[in-house]
Design a protein around this motif. Structure first.
Motif, PDB file in Angstrom:
ATOM      1  N   UNK A 142       0.861  -1.190   0.000  1.00  0.00           N
ATOM      2  CA  UNK A 142       0.000   0.000   0.000  1.00  0.00           C
ATOM      3  C   UNK A 142       0.897   1.240   0.000  1.00  0.00           C
ATOM      4  N   UNK A 143       1.576   1.444  -1.105  1.00  0.00           N
ATOM      5  CA  UNK A 143       2.681   2.396  -1.172  1.00  0.00           C
ATOM      6  C   UNK A 143       2.270   3.844  -0.987  1.00  0.00           C
ATOM      7  N   UNK A 144       1.000   4.160  -1.221  1.00  0.00           N
ATOM      8  CA  UNK A 144       0.559   5.556  -1.182  1.00  0.00           C
ATOM      9  C   UNK A 144      -0.092   5.952   0.133  1.00  0.00           C
ATOM     10  N   UNK A 145      -0.079   5.064   1.113  1.00  0.00           N
ATOM     11  CA  UNK A 145      -0.727   5.371   2.390  1.00  0.00           C
ATOM     12  C   UNK A 145      -0.090   6.581   3.060  1.00  0.00           C
ATOM     13  N   UNK A 146      -0.952   7.467   3.560  1.00  0.00           N
ATOM     14  CA  UNK A 146      -0.511   8.586   4.386  1.00  0.00           C
ATOM     15  C   UNK A 146      -0.929   8.387   5.841  1.00  0.00           C
ATOM     16  N   UNK A 147      -2.012   7.627   6.044  1.00  0.00           N
ATOM     17  CA  UNK A 147      -2.529   7.376   7.393  1.00  0.00           C
ATOM     18  C   UNK A 147      -2.781   5.884   7.541  1.00  0.00           C
ATOM     19  N   UNK A 148      -2.258   5.294   8.615  1.00  0.00           N
ATOM     20  CA  UNK A 148      -2.508   3.890   8.929  1.00  0.00           C
ATOM     21  C   UNK A 148      -2.857   3.786  10.400  1.00  0.00           C
ATOM     22  N   UNK A 149      -4.056   3.316  10.686  1.00  0.00           N
ATOM     23  CA  UNK A 149      -4.533   3.185  12.063  1.00  0.00           C
ATOM     24  C   UNK A 149      -4.788   1.711  12.352  1.00  0.00           C
ATOM     25  N   UNK A 150      -3.911   1.129  13.170  1.00  0.00           N
ATOM     26  CA  UNK A 150      -4.041  -0.281  13.563  1.00  0.00           C
ATOM     27  C   UNK A 150      -4.098  -0.383  15.086  1.00  0.00           C
ATOM     28  N   UNK A 151      -4.689   0.596  15.738  1.00  0.00           N
ATOM     29  CA  UNK A 151      -4.755   0.510  17.189  1.00  0.00           C
ATOM     30  C   UNK A 151      -5.757  -0.555  17.629  1.00  0.00           C
ATOM     31  N   UNK A 152      -5.404  -1.238  18.728  1.00  0.00           N
ATOM     32  CA  UNK A 152      -6.235  -2.299  19.296  1.00  0.00           C
ATOM     33  C   UNK A 152      -6.521  -3.409  18.285  1.00  0.00           C
ATOM     34  N   UNK A 166       8.341   0.230   3.411  1.00  0.00           N
ATOM     35  CA  UNK A 166       8.110   0.740   2.048  1.00  0.00           C
ATOM     36  C   UNK A 166       7.103   1.878   1.995  1.00  0.00           C
ATOM     37  N   UNK A 167       6.504   2.212   3.121  1.00  0.00           N
ATOM     38  CA  UNK A 167       5.447   3.236   3.137  1.00  0.00           C
ATOM     39  C   UNK A 167       6.067   4.629   3.294  1.00  0.00           C
ATOM     40  N   UNK A 168       6.722   5.068   2.241  1.00  0.00           N
ATOM     41  CA  UNK A 168       7.499   6.304   2.276  1.00  0.00           C
ATOM     42  C   UNK A 168       6.643   7.556   2.446  1.00  0.00           C
ATOM     43  N   UNK A 169       5.345   7.474   2.128  1.00  0.00           N
ATOM     44  CA  UNK A 169       4.480   8.655   2.223  1.00  0.00           C
ATOM     45  C   UNK A 169       3.701   8.704   3.534  1.00  0.00           C
ATOM     46  N   UNK A 170       3.908   7.733   4.401  1.00  0.00           N
ATOM     47  CA  UNK A 170       3.126   7.650   5.634  1.00  0.00           C
ATOM     48  C   UNK A 170       3.393   8.865   6.517  1.00  0.00           C
ATOM     49  N   UNK A 171       2.316   9.519   6.959  1.00  0.00           N
ATOM     50  CA  UNK A 171       2.415  10.702   7.805  1.00  0.00           C
ATOM     51  C   UNK A 171       1.898  10.445   9.219  1.00  0.00           C
ATOM     52  N   UNK A 172       0.949   9.520   9.357  1.00  0.00           N
ATOM     53  CA  UNK A 172       0.389   9.237  10.678  1.00  0.00           C
ATOM     54  C   UNK A 172       0.272   7.727  10.858  1.00  0.00           C
ATOM     55  N   UNK A 173       0.875   7.216  11.931  1.00  0.00           N
ATOM     56  CA  UNK A 173       0.854   5.787  12.226  1.00  0.00           C
ATOM     57  C   UNK A 173       0.393   5.592  13.657  1.00  0.00           C
ATOM     58  N   UNK A 174      -0.723   4.879  13.820  1.00  0.00           N
ATOM     59  CA  UNK A 174      -1.277   4.615  15.147  1.00  0.00           C
ATOM     60  C   UNK A 174      -1.239   3.117  15.396  1.00  0.00           C
ATOM     61  N   UNK A 175      -0.347   2.693  16.305  1.00  0.00           N
ATOM     62  CA  UNK A 175      -0.218   1.287  16.687  1.00  0.00           C
ATOM     63  C   UNK A 175      -0.483   1.114  18.176  1.00  0.00           C
ATOM     64  N   UNK A 176      -1.239   2.026  18.765  1.00  0.00           N
ATOM     65  CA  UNK A 176      -1.483   2.000  20.215  1.00  0.00           C
ATOM     66  C   UNK A 176      -2.411   0.856  20.606  1.00  0.00           C
ATOM     67  N   UNK A 177      -2.424   0.569  21.915  1.00  0.00           N
ATOM     68  CA  UNK A 177      -3.292  -0.458  22.498  1.00  0.00           C
ATOM     69  C   UNK A 177      -3.074  -1.825  21.849  1.00  0.00           C
ATOM     70  N   UNK A 178      -1.812  -2.206  21.748  1.00  0.00           N
ATOM     71  CA  UNK A 178      -1.448  -3.540  21.284  1.00  0.00           C
ATOM     72  C   UNK A 178      -0.474  -4.161  22.280  1.00  0.00           C
TER      73      UNK A 178
END
Length: 548
Positions: free
Chosen positions: A415-425, A437-449
Motif C-alpha cells: 500500500x505504497x501511497x498510504x498517508x494514514x494507517x490506524x491499527x490501534x487495538x 516501504x510506506x514512504x508517504x506515511x504521515x500518521x501511524x497509530x499502533x497504540x493499544x497492542x
C-alpha cells in the motif's frame, strides 16, 4: 454474446426494403426481486436477479399505470439502512464494444412510509446519476458503457438520511460495434447517459424491440417549445442503412419532421444537469427533393448548407461543452429541412481504477481480519470502501482499528501511497515490521497492542509526522534513529516498559514526546538514576469491539 441478425431484402418496384430478424443473444433482462422466469409481450425473456446480487430485501407492489387502465404486481429489491455499495455483477464478456444498460427504479410507497428515497447510481468507477423518487416515480435511467472487462458493476449507493435505494428492473443490451464513438475525439474513456432519443415525426407512442434489434427505446415526437410549425411524414421508402454505425431502425428513418411554413425548425430541449453533451442526428431524405439547410445548436451554426438527396441516409455527430439547455435548429436554405431522429446524451467521465496491486493487497488484508468488510470492486470509486479514504483513485488512509489482526503482514507494504494507517487495538505483538516501504506515511497509530520492539522499519518512514505507540509492551531504550525523522512532531510512548535516556535528537522544539507510564524515560541520565526501578507503568485497558 453478439446479437445474431440476418437480413431479408425484398425487391419492390420503388426500391428495396431491408427486414431484420434477430435472436436475443446478448440480452440480459432482470426482474429485481422477482422469483420466476417469464416472457413479456415483446417476446423478451426475464430472469430473477438472485444470481447477480447478494444483498437487499425483496417485496412486491401493485403498480397501476398512469392511464389507470392497467395494473400489475411488480417485484422490487430494496436495500434498507445501507451505507455501502449494493452492486450487481453484470456479465458483458464477448458482447460488443459498447452495451446499453437500462434500469427502472420504483418506490410507490411500498413501505407505507411515504418517504421516497434518493440515492446514487454508479457503473464501474463512475457516478452516473442521482435518482430522486420524490421528483419522479418510477424513474428510468439508461447508459451506454464501453466494455473493458468481463463483468460490469452496477451499484446503488445510499445517501445518508435519504432512504433505502430500490430497483425494479435492470437490462443489458449489446450495441453495434463502433456505435456512439464518432465525434468523441476530445472525450476519451467516457460513458453516455441518455437524455433524449426521439423518433422525429412519429407521434403514436414509443418504438423498441423487435423493431429495433438492439432494444433502444425511441420516444414519440411531441411539440417541443417553440412549436415546430411543421408536419410529420411517414413514407416507407427503401433506404440503405449500411453506412450508419448506430444501425437505427428502418421504421425510425422512414418518419421525419419536415419544416413547412417557417424558416426554422426547432427542438428546444431542457437539460437537468450542467455538463458536456453528445448529440447524434439522423437524416433520411424520404421526400422527392434535395433539401439544403443550416444546422444550429444553441444558436451557433454547426453545419452550413447541409444537403441530403432522395433515399440518402446520413448521421451527424456534435458535442457541446458546459451547457444547461439545448436548442437544435434547422434553418431553411432550399426546399424543406427535415430530421428523422436524434439522440442526446450527457457525457460522463469514467475515473481511473485503483492499481491492481493495491486492490489485491486490500483483499488479502480483509481476509486476515476475519470480517466481511463489504469491500467490493474498486476501493476508491465511485465511493470509498468503509475504513478507507482516497485521493482520486489512490488509497491514502486505512483504518482497521479494533480488529483481531494479530500481525502486520508483508501485504501492508504494497500500500505504497498510504498517508494514514490506524491499527490501534488489533492484537499486534512482537516487533514493528513490514512498513518500511510506506514512504508517504504521515500518521501511524499502533497504540493499544502488545508490541515489544521498535524493529527497524520506522527508520524509513521519512514523512512521518505522528507516531502513536502508547499502551503497548515496548521494552528497552528508545532508538536514536527516531530522532532522524525530521517531520515528526508527535511521538506518544506512554504506558510502555521503556527506560533509559531519550536520544538527544528527540529533544527539539518542534517535537512533542509523551513518556508517562514508563519505567523511566528522560532526556536526563540523572533523573533516571534517581527513579525507582520498580515503578509500575500506568496502563489503560481497551476491549475489542465488534467490527462492522
Amino acid at each position: 454474446m453478439a446479437l445474431n441478425c440476418f437480413w431479408v431484402t425484398l425487391f419492390l418496384f420503388f426500391g428495396f426494403l431491408g427486414v431484420v430478424f434477430c435472436e436475443q443473444d446478448g440480452f440480459l433482462s432482470l426482474s429485481c426481486g422477482g422469483a420466476r422466469t417469464y416472457v413479456d409481450s415483446s417476446n423478451i425473456t426475464w430472469f430473477s436477479d438472485d444470481t447477480y446480487i447478494n444483498t437487499g430485501n425483496i417485496t412486491t407492489i401493485n403498480y397501476v399505470e398512469d392511464s389507470g387502465t392497467y395494473s400489475s404486481n411488480v417485484p422490487l429489491r430494496f436495500f434498507p439502512e445501507s451505507q455501502r455499495r449494493n452492486c450487481y455483477k453484470l456479465p458483458v464478456e464477448n458482447t460488443s464494444s459498447m452495451v446499453l444498460v437500462r434500469a427502472q427504479f420504483m418506490y410507490k410507497n411500498y413501505d407505507r412510509h411515504w418517504k421516497p428515497p434518493a440515492f446514487l447510481v454508479s457503473l464501474g468507477t463512475a457516478i452516473t446519476s442521482t435518482v430522486n423518487l420524490t421528483n419522479k416515480d418510477p424513474w428510468i435511467e439508461e447508459f451506454i458503457w464501453p466494455v473493458s472487462k468481463a463483468t460490469l458493476s452496477f451499484c446503488l449507493n445510499a445517501i445518508p438520511s435519504s432512504g433505502s435505494p430500490v430497483i425494479s428492473s435492470l437490462e443489458v443490451r449489446p450495441l453495434p460495434r463502433g456505435a456512439y464513438r464518432s465525434g468523441m475525439g476530445g472525450f476519451s474513456n467516457k460513458s453516455l447517459r441518455k437524455r433524449y432519443r426521439i423518433n422525429s415525426g412519429y407521434t403514436n407512442g414509443s418504438l423498441r424491440y423487435p423493431a429495433d434489434p438492439f432494444d433502444r427505446i425511441w420516444d414519440a415526437d411531441r411539440s417541443y417549445t417553440p412549436a415546430h410549425l411543421s408536419p410529420a411524414f411517414h413514407i416507407p421508402l427503401g433506404l440503405n442503412l449500411s453506412s450508419l454505425k448506430e444501425s437505427p431502425p428502418l421504421d425510425v428513418l422512414q418518419t421525419a419532421r419536415v419544416l413547412a411554413r417557417d424558416d426554422f425548425l426547432h427542438y428546444n430541449l431542457p437539460l437537468d444537469t450542467f455538463g458536456d453533451y453528445y448529440i447524434v442526428l439522423y437524416f433520411a431524405d424520404i421526400l422527392p427533393v434535395s433539401a439544403s439547410f443550416d444546422i444550429l445548436i444553441n444558436g451557433v451554426v454547426q453545419q452550413s448548407n447541409f444537403t441530403i438527396t432522395t433515399s440518402e441516409t446520413i448521421t451527424l455527430y456534435f458535442t457541446q461543452k458546459q451547457i444547461t439547455s439545448l436548442d437544435i435548429a434547422f434553418r431553411r436554405i432550399r426546399f424543406y429541412p427535415q430530421i428523422s431522429a436524434f439522440e442526446v446524451y450527457e457525457i460522463v467521465d469514467i475515473p481511473p481504477e485503483a492499481s491492481s496491486t493495491t486492490v489485491s493487497a486490500l483483499q488479502v488484508i480483509e481476509q486476515s481480519t476475519g470480517f466481511d468488510l463489504g469491500w467490493q470492486d474498486d476501493p476508491c470509486l465511485p465511493t470509498p470502501w468503509n475504513h478507507i479514504e482516497c485521493e482520486g483513485s489512490t488509497v491514502t488512509s486505512l483504518d482497521l482499528s479494533d480488529t483481531n489482526l494479530r500481525s502486520i503482514s508483508p501485504t501492508f507494504g504494497d500500500l505504497l501511497d498510504l498517508k494514514i494507517l490506524d491499527l490501534h487495538n488489533t492484537s499486534l505483538s512482537g516487533a514493528i515490521e513490514n512498513l518500511d516501504s510506506l514512504q508517504y506515511l504521515e500518521k501511524l497509530n499502533l497504540s493499544f497492542n502488545q508490541l515489544t520492539s521498535f524493529g527497524s522499519d520506522l527508520d524509513s518512514l521519512v514523512n512521518l509526522k505522528i507516531l502513536d505507540l502508547h499502551n503497548n509492551s515496548l521494552q528497552g531504550i528508545v532508538p536514536a534513529s527516531l530522532g532522524e525523522l525530521e517531520n515528526l512532531h508527535l511521538l506518544n510512548l506512554e504506558n510502555n516498559k521503556l527506560q533509559g535516556t531519550l536520544p538527544p535528537s528527540l529533544n527539539r522544539e518542534s517535537l512533542e514526546v509523551r513518556t508517562l507510564g514508563n519505567l523511566c524515560l528522560s532526556f536526563s541520565t540523572m533523573a533516571c538514576n534517581e527513579a525507582s526501578s520498580n515503578e509500575t507503568p500506568k496502563v489503560t485497558v481497551i476491549t475489542n469491539r465488534k467490527h462492522t
